[in-house]
Design an enzyme around this catalytic site. Sequence first.
Site, mmCIF file in Angstrom:
data_model
loop_
_atom_site.group_PDB
_atom_site.id
_atom_site.type_symbol
_atom_site.label_atom_id
_atom_site.label_comp_id
_atom_site.label_asym_id
_atom_site.label_seq_id
_atom_site.Cartn_x
_atom_site.Cartn_y
_atom_site.Cartn_z
ATOM 1 N N TYR A 28 0.939 -1.264 0.034
ATOM 2 C CA TYR A 28 0.111 0.017 -0.060
ATOM 3 C C TYR A 28 0.749 1.285 0.020
ATOM 4 O O TYR A 28 0.828 2.183 -0.751
ATOM 5 C CB TYR A 28 -0.929 -0.096 1.207
ATOM 6 C CG TYR A 28 -1.847 1.131 1.234
ATOM 7 C CD1 TYR A 28 -2.893 1.353 0.422
ATOM 8 C CD2 TYR A 28 -1.688 2.043 2.408
ATOM 9 C CE1 TYR A 28 -3.606 2.477 0.408
ATOM 10 C CE2 TYR A 28 -2.486 3.101 2.541
ATOM 11 C CZ TYR A 28 -3.629 3.479 1.526
ATOM 12 O OH TYR A 28 -4.197 4.174 1.624
ATOM 13 N N GLU A 50 -11.884 5.738 4.822
ATOM 14 C CA GLU A 50 -11.299 6.135 5.807
ATOM 15 C C GLU A 50 -12.378 6.546 7.185
ATOM 16 O O GLU A 50 -12.048 6.552 7.981
ATOM 17 C CB GLU A 50 -10.797 7.568 5.341
ATOM 18 C CG GLU A 50 -9.751 7.572 4.204
ATOM 19 C CD GLU A 50 -8.430 6.848 4.980
ATOM 20 O OE1 GLU A 50 -8.574 7.009 6.076
ATOM 21 O OE2 GLU A 50 -7.472 6.756 4.152
ATOM 22 N N TRP A 58 -5.682 1.114 10.278
ATOM 23 C CA TRP A 58 -5.944 0.864 8.799
ATOM 24 C C TRP A 58 -5.790 -0.467 8.170
ATOM 25 O O TRP A 58 -6.492 -0.885 7.260
ATOM 26 C CB TRP A 58 -5.016 2.150 7.991
ATOM 27 C CG TRP A 58 -5.269 2.025 6.640
ATOM 28 C CD1 TRP A 58 -4.216 1.468 5.727
ATOM 29 C CD2 TRP A 58 -6.330 2.239 5.879
ATOM 30 N NE1 TRP A 58 -4.686 1.510 4.551
ATOM 31 C CE2 TRP A 58 -6.064 2.252 4.539
ATOM 32 C CE3 TRP A 58 -7.624 2.695 6.120
ATOM 33 C CZ2 TRP A 58 -6.806 2.204 3.436
ATOM 34 C CZ3 TRP A 58 -8.704 2.616 5.052
ATOM 35 C CH2 TRP A 58 -8.095 2.854 3.725
#
Length: 210
Positions: A28, A50, A58
């Site tokens: 990522y 988000e 995350w």
Amino acid sequence: MDGGLLVQGPDGESRCWWGVDPPEYRRYHDQEWGFGVTSDHRLFEKVCLEGFQAGLSWLTVLRKRDNFRAAFRGFVPEVVAQFGEEEVDRLVTDPGIIRHRGKIRSTINNAGRALEMTRSHGSLAAYFWRWAEFDSPPLRVAPPATTEASTALAKDLRSRGWTFVGPTTCYAFMQATGLVNDHLDGCWVREEAEGSRRRAGGPLTPNGMN
């Protein structure tokens, strides 16, 4: 710079400390985070994810991202905006996503707001790239959780009826989509991300590239 913020990965490349391990974070960090995003579907997906991440890691969201895409039909706003109570009940029982009724309802609400924004601004990209920052020096310390820009963006979105879009969520969104470049000075990805976001944002900023 604090040496702990720039870490050498298993391939010998220097990265932002958070993007070395596990491998999902490394991919990522190297391929997505900070790169310019102009697709309306991807922008909508990112702002929604988000929001789901708020209060969680995350990594949890990243590992469930394919499940989220399936559950929310690819995050196509026109489709998600039509979800009703049957879909909410289905999603709340879906073990592949984060089963938070408030965040699920927020995603459906925000799909409607995204359609309104598309009508008023031409595209989500045209709206969001107005908030891009191109004149900041390379980051040499850990990035902030919020900025004046993310606070202003959150306020503007909320005034338009968006939900789960606080200043911290908005800044994470800005980082993820290339509206800012928070790859550390010395991170091997920084220059590539900078080029990507300048190519993406140049035609979309109000007066061209800043």
